[in-house]
Motif scaffolding. Structure first.
Motif, PDB file in Angstrom:
ATOM      1  N   MET B   1       0.853  -1.308   0.110  1.00 16.07           N
ATOM      2  CA  MET B   1       0.134   0.267  -0.105  1.00 16.07           C
ATOM      3  C   MET B   1       0.776   1.386  -0.130  1.00 16.07           C
ATOM      4  N   ASN B   2       0.604   2.304  -1.024  1.00 15.51           N
ATOM      5  CA  ASN B   2       1.189   3.500  -0.839  1.00 15.51           C
ATOM      6  C   ASN B   2       0.310   4.448  -1.227  1.00 15.51           C
ATOM      7  N   ARG B   3       0.596   5.940  -1.288  1.00 12.03           N
ATOM      8  CA  ARG B   3      -0.062   6.927  -1.650  1.00 12.03           C
ATOM      9  C   ARG B   3      -0.961   6.836  -2.840  1.00 12.03           C
ATOM     10  N   ASP B   4      -0.264   6.174  -3.789  1.00 12.58           N
ATOM     11  CA  ASP B   4      -0.926   6.057  -4.954  1.00 12.58           C
ATOM     12  C   ASP B   4      -2.039   5.030  -5.041  1.00 12.58           C
ATOM     13  N   ASP B   5      -2.074   4.282  -4.019  1.00 16.16           N
ATOM     14  CA  ASP B   5      -3.167   3.230  -3.775  1.00 16.16           C
ATOM     15  C   ASP B   5      -4.242   3.948  -3.251  1.00 16.16           C
ATOM     16  N   ALA B   6      -4.108   4.979  -2.293  1.00 17.27           N
ATOM     17  CA  ALA B   6      -5.103   5.819  -1.717  1.00 17.27           C
ATOM     18  C   ALA B   6      -5.764   6.577  -2.724  1.00 17.27           C
ATOM     19  N   VAL B   7      -4.880   7.207  -3.578  1.00 15.92           N
ATOM     20  CA  VAL B   7      -5.388   8.158  -4.736  1.00 15.92           C
ATOM     21  C   VAL B   7      -6.392   7.308  -5.499  1.00 15.92           C
ATOM     22  N   ALA B   8      -6.110   5.979  -5.786  1.00 14.97           N
ATOM     23  CA  ALA B   8      -6.752   5.173  -6.567  1.00 14.97           C
ATOM     24  C   ALA B   8      -8.196   4.674  -5.963  1.00 14.97           C
ATOM     25  N   LEU B   9      -8.014   4.548  -4.445  1.00 11.44           N
ATOM     26  CA  LEU B   9      -9.407   4.356  -4.067  1.00 11.44           C
ATOM     27  C   LEU B   9     -10.447   5.498  -3.949  1.00 11.44           C
ATOM     28  N   ASP B  10      -9.745   6.698  -3.815  1.00 11.70           N
ATOM     29  CA  ASP B  10     -10.702   8.021  -4.143  1.00 11.70           C
ATOM     30  C   ASP B  10     -11.370   8.003  -5.484  1.00 11.70           C
ATOM     31  N   ARG B  11     -10.138   7.617  -6.327  1.00  8.43           N
ATOM     32  CA  ARG B  11     -10.770   7.861  -7.985  1.00  8.43           C
ATOM     33  C   ARG B  11     -11.949   6.737  -8.100  1.00  8.43           C
ATOM     34  N   ASP B  12     -11.898   5.633  -7.280  1.00 10.56           N
ATOM     35  CA  ASP B  12     -13.155   4.432  -7.671  1.00 10.56           C
ATOM     36  C   ASP B  12     -14.192   4.812  -6.541  1.00 10.56           C
ATOM     37  N   ASP B  13     -14.057   5.639  -5.608  1.00  3.73           N
ATOM     38  CA  ASP B  13     -15.135   6.154  -4.689  1.00  3.73           C
ATOM     39  C   ASP B  13     -16.336   6.612  -5.165  1.00  3.73           C
ATOM     40  N   PRO B  14     -17.485   5.818  -5.349  1.00  3.22           N
ATOM     41  CA  PRO B  14     -18.753   6.381  -5.627  1.00  3.22           C
ATOM     42  C   PRO B  14     -19.295   7.668  -5.018  1.00  3.22           C
ATOM     43  N   LEU B  15     -18.854   7.698  -3.645  1.00  6.76           N
ATOM     44  CA  LEU B  15     -19.181   8.942  -2.857  1.00  6.76           C
ATOM     45  C   LEU B  15     -18.408  10.169  -2.985  1.00  6.76           C
ATOM     46  N   ALA B  16     -17.282   9.912  -3.799  1.00  4.71           N
ATOM     47  CA  ALA B  16     -16.297  11.218  -3.950  1.00  4.71           C
ATOM     48  C   ALA B  16     -16.979  12.330  -4.063  1.00  4.71           C
ATOM     49  N   PRO B  17     -18.260  12.426  -5.167  1.00  3.43           N
ATOM     50  CA  PRO B  17     -18.666  13.606  -5.482  1.00  3.43           C
ATOM     51  C   PRO B  17     -19.389  14.381  -4.244  1.00  3.43           C
ATOM     52  N   LEU B  18     -19.605  13.834  -3.177  1.00  2.00           N
ATOM     53  CA  LEU B  18     -20.263  14.386  -2.030  1.00  2.00           C
ATOM     54  C   LEU B  18     -19.451  15.309  -1.433  1.00  2.00           C
ATOM     55  N   ARG B  19     -18.011  15.301  -1.356  1.00  2.00           N
ATOM     56  CA  ARG B  19     -17.241  16.198  -1.003  1.00  2.00           C
ATOM     57  C   ARG B  19     -17.417  17.727  -1.399  1.00  2.00           C
ATOM     58  N   ASP B  20     -17.671  17.758  -2.706  1.00  2.00           N
ATOM     59  CA  ASP B  20     -17.900  18.952  -3.199  1.00  2.00           C
ATOM     60  C   ASP B  20     -19.139  19.815  -2.702  1.00  2.00           C
ATOM     61  N   LEU B  21     -20.058  18.993  -1.676  1.00  2.00           N
ATOM     62  CA  LEU B  21     -21.178  19.704  -1.268  1.00  2.00           C
ATOM     63  C   LEU B  21     -20.548  20.341  -0.161  1.00  2.00           C
ATOM     64  N   PHE B  22     -19.329  20.563   0.352  1.00  2.00           N
ATOM     65  CA  PHE B  22     -18.769  21.162   1.430  1.00  2.00           C
ATOM     66  C   PHE B  22     -17.705  22.274   1.086  1.00  2.00           C
ATOM     67  N   ASP B  23     -17.655  23.269   1.894  1.00  2.00           N
ATOM     68  CA  ASP B  23     -16.814  24.387   1.684  1.00  2.00           C
ATOM     69  C   ASP B  23     -15.392  24.337   2.596  1.00  2.00           C
TER      70      ASP B  23
END
Lengths: 422, 422
Positions: B1-23
């Motif tokens: 596991m490295n940082r790229d793996d974490a980035v990949a998890l975010d890329r594949d996260d279906p909930l990721a768009p919800l972050r844009d609902l916050f300032d």
């Protein structure tokens, strides 16, 4: 007296510039500041700053960096200046209802220790209902009898049995103003603690809690303090009582060291022990703008000057109603010394509809139903807030009332439908 | 596991768009949403509208025209959807502390009627202190004994003497998640009422109050509901109890007909009787934005999906800490089923300073002191809010923690000064 005379009174009014500190809707004569005060010009900007900067950018750190944690005391100290309390003696917290619970509980604890044979709490049947609901609950819990008088004259005869006398300084219906110092002195002479509700006096009439040597006081943030709808309330405890008992709604913000996270409660010294849960930062910040706006009047003579103008406004109101609308009965005291910052009227029928017809014309007062037993009439209630109410507003309001009555306008069906809040 | 793996998890996260609902502030990794949730994008605009339009223009009439009067119930109904309650069963009111007082008072009234010989209230010594302070006050008032256990295992042995079991579903220090349904069932089997504090679970883990057949629940508005600093709290009462007793903080908003202004209290039907004073309109409106933002997740699988992501985040956190920072002890349960939405760490010394060093680097967690008796360690506490926390945030946070420890950065004197709120 005619409209030009009212315009002249405004022209000569040294407090007139204070109106510019409010953001008032065009075309409205707002005579309901005793229910919800108007919006100060500073509030929207300050609230936006709290939301976007302090919360949005500062997040949790703002409890320290923006001094959120001391907001209840900081705004309390400002309110202290308009109620005759000392610095460090007032906190902003919760609602009027909850603060009644806290201070009455402490008063009963003191009475139970010092005069256990006294088992009566005295109040007025015409007191604002929430005070009575809370007092009744607490009296039941603690084994006290809540005795309600129909007239202030009945109080004296009850004092020898009483533990606590709980009064609202200015009656919400009639605007009757109790002489706080004299009533408190009488209560003390007879061994009774005096708890004062300042909801209709704080910010409207000069209050001198220390001068009157009152025991406890609570008050409202959203009326004459212009803190916004449902703004947090405040409370004061006489320093001689404050460290004697802790109050029962003993949440973590009233703890001596909340962030020690100790499982046992140790009350803070002083009035901070009357805090309960986490303070509502946005709401208290809005209230602070209202209080600051009131304190701006200090440069214009402060509450003494505001009081003089308030009496001028209600006196004018009473005079013009008496001469132009003799069918209305004035329910507020005509004696200046006994009248708060409002004028209440009654009439044989249609009080609710008349208020609605006035609102349609842009004159906003409110209706307060009389008691179910018919012992007092329905009321048309008009609050004056000397910070922003003008003499010409009073003249024009009465003019509209004349028109509403002359044409039987108020009989129109649309004015008879009750809203959820009436 | 490295940082790229974490980035990949975010890329594949279906909930990721919800972050844009916050300032969210740039450059901050915010892991303290379990203390104060972040600012939703809609809040500032909505609060401005309430202040300038509803209050400023509408003034007193907004109680009707802007439906202020039903805000506590309307927002309560929205919260009901994330805690498994029915419509009309939840109200927003006051603070967590005050709501604990109300529901525990009702629970004790029920117990006193149904099982008067049971005189014990059980809770945990590690429960959030305000719950214990309030329970202790009420137990003293009513003649009950508050018994605090040090481990959940001790609860069962006490049940036969108990009237009420009062637990916080997710422990604020460790994140330990009680199995609500099983614990409630056991309590009921033994004749004990179950009161649940959802402060660290509402909005963070799926809660099913009706499914668990809980008796009472309360919860916080400013953590995972993102309602703003000191946001109002909420409470739920099982319909089988709701009309049985009225609660002691019986202010006018809990009256069946507040605007009748009757001197006698008549409780509203249903959960509205748990209201007390005038609702704080600005604050509840801000809370509504937070709840709406959470409800936006319903389109993405709702709380079940959020829970899955939350566990993924804390699991990753635990894994990376275990492999890269073995000096830290993980104080949160490693069993997914028993872990809330946070990860707590402890270390031999310097927990407070390490948290401060992280904050200077833009990684915001918080410190929670251990009990004075040393029975549990000081805690570094990191909350994850699956609505806006990313896998890469976890990776980067641990990276910063490694740096703070490697260079003994945390030993710098500036990290040892305590703020007012720690």
């Amino acid at each position: 007296m005619n409209r030009d005379d009212a315009v002249a009174l405004d022209r000569d009014d040294p407090l007139a510039p204070l109106r510019d500190l409010f953001d008032l809707p065009d075309g409205t004569i707002y005579l309901d500041g005793n229910s919800l005060g108007a919006l100060p010009r500073t509030t929207a900007g300050r609230v936006a700053e709290v939301v976007t900067q302090e919360w949005g950018r500062g997040l949790i750190e703002s409890w320290n960096t923006a001094s959120w944690i001391t907001l209840p005391q900081r705004v309390g100290d400002k309110i202290a200046r308009v109620v005759g309390a000392g610095q460090g003696e007032v906190v902003v917290a919760d609602s009027t209802s909850l603060n009644v619970y806290k201070v009455l509980a402490s008063a009963l604890s003191i009475a139970a220790a010092d005069a256990p044979e006294r088992r009566v709490v005295i109040s007025e049947r015409s007191n604002f209902p929430t005070d009575l609901y809370i007092a009744s609950s607490l009296c039941r819990e603690r084994g006290y009898e809540l005795v309600l008088v129909d007239s202030p004259d009945e109080i004296e005869g009850l004092l020898d049995r009483a533990a606590v006398l709980m009064l609202t300084e200015v009656n919400y219906r009639t605007g009757y103003l109790h002489p706080m110092a004299a009533v408190t002195a009488l209560a003390h002479e007879r061994g009774v603690l005096a708890v004062w509700d300042l909801c209709h006096s704080a910010g409207a009439v000069p209050v001198d809690l220390r001068g009157a040597d009152a025991d406890f006081a609570i008050g409202c943030g959203y009326k004459f303090l212009n803190g916004g709808p449902g703004a947090p309330a405040f409370l004061w405890v006489n320093p001689r009582h404050v460290d004697r008992f802790s109050q029962p709604l003993s949440g973590w913000m009233g703890h001596a060291a909340p962030f020690e996270m100790s499982p046992g409660y140790r009350p803070a010294e002083g009035v901070s022990r009357y805090l309960s849960g986490t303070p509502g930062v946005i709401a208290i910040s809005a209230l602070e703008c209202g209080v600051d706006t009131l304190l701006a009047a200090e440069a214009y003579g402060g509450l003494e000057a505001l009081r003089e103008k308030s009496l001028g406004l209600t006196r004018l109101f009473a005079d013009v109603v008496s001469s132009r609308l003799p069918a209305f009965r004035i329910e507020s005291p005509l004696d200046d010394a006994r009248r708060g910052s409002q004028l209440s009227l009654s009439i044989g029928e249609g009080a609710y509809a008349i208020v609605q017809a006035l609102i349609e014309r842009g004159v906003v007062g409110d209706f307060r139903a009389g008691p179910e037993d018919g012992s007092a009439p329905d009321i048309l209630r008009f609050g004056v807030t000397p910070l922003y109410t003008r003499y010409v507003d009073i003249w024009d309001a009465v003019d509209h009332l004349v028109a509403v009555m002359d044409d039987d306008e108020w009989r129109a069906e649309r004015f008879w439908t009750r809203g959820a809040v009436t």
